[in-house]
Design a protein around this motif. Structure first.
Motif, PDB file in Angstrom:
ATOM      1  N   ALA A 190     -10.647  -2.848  -0.294  1.00 59.75           N
ATOM      2  CA  ALA A 190      -9.493  -3.606   0.105  1.00 59.75           C
ATOM      3  C   ALA A 190      -9.430  -2.850   1.671  1.00 59.75           C
ATOM      4  CB  ALA A 190      -8.372  -3.543  -0.411  1.00 59.75           C
ATOM      5  N   GLU A 191      -9.252  -1.821   1.691  1.00 62.77           N
ATOM      6  CA  GLU A 191      -8.887  -1.141   3.237  1.00 62.77           C
ATOM      7  C   GLU A 191     -10.469  -1.386   4.012  1.00 62.77           C
ATOM      8  OE1 GLU A 191      -6.354   0.783   4.364  1.00 62.77           O
ATOM      9  OE2 GLU A 191      -5.178   0.100   2.657  1.00 62.77           O
ATOM     10  N   THR A 248      -9.028  -0.067  -4.208  1.00 63.08           N
ATOM     11  CA  THR A 248      -8.019  -0.446  -3.185  1.00 63.08           C
ATOM     12  C   THR A 248      -8.565   0.206  -1.625  1.00 63.08           C
ATOM     13  OG1 THR A 248      -6.566   1.579  -3.570  1.00 63.08           O
ATOM     14  CG2 THR A 248      -5.957  -0.827  -4.407  1.00 63.08           C
ATOM     15  N   ASN A 249      -8.854   1.513  -1.726  1.00 64.70           N
ATOM     16  CA  ASN A 249      -9.279   2.119  -0.495  1.00 64.70           C
ATOM     17  C   ASN A 249     -11.038   1.779   0.005  1.00 64.70           C
ATOM     18  OD1 ASN A 249      -6.765   3.495  -0.857  1.00 64.70           O
ATOM     19  ND2 ASN A 249      -7.620   4.941   0.571  1.00 64.70           N
ATOM     20  N   THR A 275       0.889  -1.340   0.060  1.00 63.32           N
ATOM     21  CA  THR A 275      -0.071   0.081   0.014  1.00 63.32           C
ATOM     22  C   THR A 275       0.989   1.301   0.110  1.00 63.32           C
ATOM     23  OG1 THR A 275      -1.815  -1.301   1.264  1.00 63.32           O
ATOM     24  CG2 THR A 275      -1.897   1.070   1.010  1.00 63.32           C
ATOM     25  N   TRP A 330      -2.520  -8.808  -5.059  1.00 61.49           N
ATOM     26  CA  TRP A 330      -3.050  -7.541  -5.137  1.00 61.49           C
ATOM     27  C   TRP A 330      -2.412  -6.607  -6.209  1.00 61.49           C
ATOM     28  CZ3 TRP A 330      -7.021  -7.433  -2.532  1.00 61.49           C
ATOM     29  CH2 TRP A 330      -7.181  -8.283  -1.356  1.00 61.49           C
ATOM     30  N   ARG A 387       1.876   1.639  -3.459  1.00 62.41           N
ATOM     31  CA  ARG A 387       0.742   1.975  -4.274  1.00 62.41           C
ATOM     32  C   ARG A 387       0.352   3.531  -4.216  1.00 62.41           C
ATOM     33  NH1 ARG A 387      -4.651   2.251  -2.481  1.00 62.41           N
ATOM     34  NH2 ARG A 387      -4.158   0.787  -0.839  1.00 62.41           N
ATOM     35  N   MET A 408      -4.390  -4.455  -8.688  1.00 59.33           N
ATOM     36  CA  MET A 408      -5.004  -3.369  -8.267  1.00 59.33           C
ATOM     37  C   MET A 408      -3.843  -2.095  -8.210  1.00 59.33           C
ATOM     38  SD  MET A 408      -7.200  -3.849  -4.697  1.00 59.33           S
ATOM     39  CE  MET A 408      -6.802  -5.308  -4.125  1.00 59.33           C
ATOM     40  N   GLN A 409      -2.559  -2.606  -7.907  1.00 58.75           N
ATOM     41  CA  GLN A 409      -1.415  -1.490  -7.918  1.00 58.75           C
ATOM     42  C   GLN A 409      -1.215  -0.985  -9.311  1.00 58.75           C
ATOM     43  OE1 GLN A 409      -0.447  -2.075  -4.059  1.00 58.75           O
ATOM     44  NE2 GLN A 409       1.582  -2.020  -5.165  1.00 58.75           N
ATOM     45  N   ARG A 468      -8.269   2.755  -9.524  1.00 57.10           N
ATOM     46  CA  ARG A 468      -7.294   2.288  -8.541  1.00 57.10           C
ATOM     47  C   ARG A 468      -7.645   2.454  -6.972  1.00 57.10           C
ATOM     48  NH1 ARG A 468      -0.986   3.150  -9.837  1.00 57.10           N
ATOM     49  NH2 ARG A 468      -1.645   2.577 -11.948  1.00 57.10           N
TER      50      ARG A 468
END
Length: 144
Positions: free
Chosen positions: A103-104, A99-100, A26, A83, A29, A86-87, A95
């Protein structure tokens, strides 16, 4: 990372070690977003840099938990490429959203579960660290 009792000290060591890799990814990222998309609005770039700082701090926290609280050595487990897609999405907003906002958010749930199980086992410091990390993740979800 297979262990008979996932909520044992060894189970938590495996979980935190894998989380360490996620924090590194992360941080990477956020740096990639800043470098690859200089046209993003300034306010957004500042928020991305803030999250990058949070994630770098999480690396230190999680690494110390693995080594000092859970008796592990860094680098003993596999690095997942789960992941990677996503990166590297070419759309910065997608993106960030994936991810936020996804995933977060999932990590918030995971950390709450870890905290509850750590408390039940009397691993007070592990519960405290999971709670601390979860609080930061809330701001990262809001950025998404």
């Amino acid at each position: 990372y297979q262990v008979e009792d996932q909520w044992s000290r060894e189970g938590f060591r495996h979980k935190f070690h894998q989380l360490l890799y996620g924090e590194v990814e992360t941080t990477d990222r956020m740096g990639k977003m800043l470098a690859e998309f200089p046209e993003l609005p300034w306010e957004m770039r500042v928020e991305l840099a803030h999250q990058m700082w949070d994630e770098a701090r999480h690396i230190e926290i999680v690494a110390k938990a693995v080594e000092e609280e859970l008796g592990g050595d860094l680098g003993y487990g596999p690095w997942s490429l789960l992941w990677w897609w996503m990166q590297n999405d070419p759309d910065p907003l997608r993106r960030l959203t994936v991810t936020n906002a996804w995933a977060e958010r999932n990590l918030m749930h995971t950390l709450r579960e870890w905290r509850e199980h750590a408390e039940a086992r009397g691993f007070d410091r592990i519960a405290e660290l999971a709670d601390y990390l979860q609080a930061d993740e809330r701001t990262h979800v809001q950025l998404g």
